[in-house]
Write a protein that holds these residues in place. Structure first.
Motif, mmCIF file in Angstrom:
data_model
loop_
_atom_site.group_PDB
_atom_site.id
_atom_site.type_symbol
_atom_site.label_atom_id
_atom_site.label_comp_id
_atom_site.label_asym_id
_atom_site.label_seq_id
_atom_site.Cartn_x
_atom_site.Cartn_y
_atom_site.Cartn_z
ATOM 1 N N ASN A 1 0.816 -1.218 0.000
ATOM 2 C CA ASN A 1 0.000 0.000 0.000
ATOM 3 C C ASN A 1 0.851 1.269 0.000
ATOM 4 O OD1 ASN A 1 -2.788 -0.617 -0.301
ATOM 5 N ND2 ASN A 1 -2.660 -1.731 1.637
ATOM 6 N N GLY B 1 -10.031 6.794 1.115
ATOM 7 C CA GLY B 1 -10.251 5.462 1.703
ATOM 8 C C GLY B 1 -11.530 5.490 2.523
ATOM 9 N N ARG B 2 -11.669 4.550 3.427
ATOM 10 C CA ARG B 2 -12.914 4.458 4.190
ATOM 11 C C ARG B 2 -12.643 4.349 5.688
ATOM 12 N NH1 ARG B 2 -15.821 -0.343 0.956
ATOM 13 N NH2 ARG B 2 -13.903 -1.380 1.598
ATOM 14 N N GLY C 1 -11.624 1.045 7.406
ATOM 15 C CA GLY C 1 -10.885 0.192 6.475
ATOM 16 C C GLY C 1 -9.516 -0.115 7.073
ATOM 17 N N HIS D 1 -5.527 -0.951 5.823
ATOM 18 C CA HIS D 1 -4.590 -1.107 4.704
ATOM 19 C C HIS D 1 -3.155 -1.243 5.189
ATOM 20 C CE1 HIS D 1 -7.924 -0.470 2.058
ATOM 21 N NE2 HIS D 1 -8.203 0.680 2.634
ATOM 22 N N LEU E 1 -4.082 5.444 5.042
ATOM 23 C CA LEU E 1 -5.098 5.042 4.062
ATOM 24 C C LEU E 1 -6.240 4.327 4.766
ATOM 25 C CD1 LEU E 1 -2.613 3.709 1.382
ATOM 26 C CD2 LEU E 1 -4.191 5.624 1.026
ATOM 27 N N GLY E 2 -5.901 3.520 5.760
ATOM 28 C CA GLY E 2 -6.918 2.860 6.562
ATOM 29 C C GLY E 2 -7.671 3.894 7.387
ATOM 30 N N HIS F 1 -11.337 10.204 3.968
ATOM 31 C CA HIS F 1 -12.105 8.983 4.237
ATOM 32 C C HIS F 1 -13.601 9.213 4.089
ATOM 33 C CE1 HIS F 1 -8.270 8.357 6.360
ATOM 34 N NE2 HIS F 1 -8.438 7.106 6.010
ATOM 35 N N ILE G 1 -9.483 3.767 -2.617
ATOM 36 C CA ILE G 1 -9.051 2.432 -2.189
ATOM 37 C C ILE G 1 -10.084 1.810 -1.274
ATOM 38 C CG2 ILE G 1 -7.646 3.406 -0.280
ATOM 39 C CD1 ILE G 1 -5.842 0.887 -0.588
ATOM 40 N N GLY G 2 -10.380 0.522 -1.512
ATOM 41 C CA GLY G 2 -11.261 -0.224 -0.608
ATOM 42 C C GLY G 2 -10.938 -1.705 -0.669
ATOM 43 N N GLN H 1 -14.366 -5.724 3.827
ATOM 44 C CA GLN H 1 -13.463 -5.248 4.878
ATOM 45 C C GLN H 1 -13.196 -6.394 5.847
ATOM 46 O OE1 GLN H 1 -15.936 -1.446 4.928
ATOM 47 N NE2 GLN H 1 -14.502 -1.215 6.624
ATOM 48 N N ASP I 1 -7.963 -3.432 -2.566
ATOM 49 C CA ASP I 1 -6.966 -4.007 -1.662
ATOM 50 C C ASP I 1 -7.325 -5.472 -1.438
ATOM 51 O OD1 ASP I 1 -5.422 -4.931 0.419
ATOM 52 O OD2 ASP I 1 -5.394 -3.010 1.486
#
Ligand code: PXG
Length: 458
Positions: free
Chosen positions: A123, A147-148, A151, A153, A162-163, A181, A223-224, A228, A258
């Motif tokens: 990542n 991102g979310r 999440g 990563h 990113l997570g 996010h 990104i996802g 999850q 991902d």
């Protein structure tokens, strides 16, 4: 080492070893569970207990434990060439063979891989490569990756940014700049009165709202995880991914799937994006790529991205000492060859997924279980005080922790994400072992209910 007793091992462990994702103080008081051997889906601990590994290690041991072919692939490669790198225009046969195998098993748009040592590094590579791609395309201001929340990563600075794990962000001044996010498609928690289909669409459209808020010419990628994993096996409604794909296409941003958990068969397809029908531009991979026998990861790069990087030229200032490590690559090649030869993934899709879901759903009758989710060999149980309201326990996480410990006491590993019990067993599990997994989980649920009644938790 194996001759040390459990208490000797635990003492040395607490004196010298700082574990990942662990409360050091609590661990020193309780002592670690020391796993010494494993075979198939069964772990053996230092007291000789046999425990069914319902988590495939950390979602990675796809082929189960004790596969001699993987050990032999490592041994042979260690004798031939234990290490050489891929920097400065060098390569090794196993790294080249692995890249070719990956091109064969991934969706057709993928013909190239950048190899790393882990999913987090994959990542980090993604973030740097996406920004370089847009620079080369003459749009350097396109540098934001969306991102979310919740999440996962990875745990490096870029991976954790990113997570969307807020406790991780709070400990390290994260996220780094250029990352935003949106909400996760977690119907059980956030769906309210909406049907899952309506909720899936509405949640996906938050991506369009976020892109508009940031400015469409500033957004580089979304990104996802297809499902999850560490966030609690959140299986999105069917409407979710097609709408995300439509929004990415509409705004011309890159889609990153991902696949660190979903890749290599977890959903019953080779990659989670194939289950949900998306066409990603980049795919971080790791874990089941080598069944976890040696650390390895990578970033699959679709042709339309790779062609820009190659045609424009110029050095990509990025890489790791162990990118393309020959021994890890040899094991990954052997792992992929076994997955193909033994049709492990076809068996997950055609035989095991349905059985696993049906058996897990029998636990929906349990008074504690508010929802059962399953896809492929990924499963989740929501533990709640009051089924119809989908309300969680007041002190979220307490019941899950009790249940997790009771699972181990009943000889099965299941992970608790707050009060969601999750499982992801090795892909080679048999139906009889699935029965065993579910009956042990059921016993742990009964005992958890007794603790809840005794403590008066609600
Ligand atoms: N992406 C995803 C989707 C992951 O699940 C990573 C990236 C990072 O991979 P590495 O190899 O750097 O760990 C992961 C890792 C858990 C758990 O308990 C999950 C992961 C790692 C450790 C624990 O759920 N996922």
């Amino acid at each position: 080492m194996s001759r040390l007793t459990t208490s000797e091992l635990q003492r040395l462990d607490s004196e010298h070893y700082l574990h990942p994702f662990t409360d050091f103080k609590q661990l020193a008081q309780r002592g670690a569970r020391v796993v010494t051997h494993a075979d198939g889906v069964w772990l053996t601990d230092s007291d000789g207990n046999r425990i069914l590994d319902g988590m495939a290690g950390l979602w990675c041991v796809a082929l189960g434990y004790g596969r001699k072919e993987l050990a032999e692939a490592a041994y042979r490669q260690m004798l031939d060439l234990p290490y050489y790198n891929s920097f400065f225009q060098c390569a090794t046969p196993p790294a080249i063979q692995l890249a070719q195998r990956l091109a064969e098993v991934t969706p057709p748009q993928f013909n190239r891989v950048f190899l790393t040592g882990s999913g987090s590094e994959a990542n980090d590579t993604m973030l740097r490569l996406v920004r370089r791609y847009w620079q080369l395309r003459g749009e350097p201001e396109r540098n934001v990756i969306i991102g979310r929340w919740n999440g996962y990563h990875g745990s490096t600075v870029a991976g954790a940014s990113l997570g969307g794990m807020q406790p991780m962000h709070e400990q390290g001044g994260l996220p780094i700049p250029g990352i935003a996010h949106i909400n996760q498609p977690y119907w059980f928690e956030r769906g309210g009165d909406l049907s899952p289909a309506e909720f899936g669409l509405r949640t996906a459209r938050e991506l369009a709202d976020k892109i508009e808020e940031i400015g469409p010419r500033r957004v580089a990628a979304f990104i996802g995880e297809p499902v999850q994993g560490a966030g609690g096996v959140i299986i999105p409604p069917e409407t979710y991914w097609p709408e995300i794909q439509r929004i990415c296409d509409h705004y011309g941003i890159l889609l990153v799937s991902d696949e660190v958990i979903c890749g290599f068969g977890r959903t019953g397809r080779w990659f989670g994006c194939e289950h949900f029908g998306t066409r990603p531009d980049l795919m971080p991979i790791a874990k089941a790529m080598s069944s976890g026998y040696l650390p390895i990861g990578g970033l699959m790069v679709a042709d339309r991205v790779a062609q820009v990087l190659i045609a424009e030229g110029g050095e990509f200032y990025h890489g790791f000492t162990y990118s393309g490590h020959p021994v890890a690559c040899a094991v990954a090649v052997a792992n992929i060859d076994i997955l193909r030869r033994e049709k492990v993934i076809e068996r997950v899709r055609e035989e095991l997924a349905g059985y696993f879901a049906a058996r897990l759903r029998t636990l929906a009758e349990h008074p504690l279980v508010g929802e059962v989710r399953a896809v492929g060999l990924l499963g989740a149980l929501e533990l709640v005080p009051d089924k119809p309201s989908r309300r969680f326990f007041r002190n979220r996480g307490e019941v899950g922790t009790v249940c997790r410990d009771l699972c181990v006491a009943n000889g099965v590993v299941s992970r608790a994400v707050r009060d969601t019990m999750i499982c992801a067993p090795p892909l080679v599990i048999t139906p009889a072992e699935i029965d065993e997994l579910v009956s042990r989980l059921g016993r742990a649920l009964d005992q958890t209910a007794a603790v809840i009644a005794r403590e008066g938790w609600s």
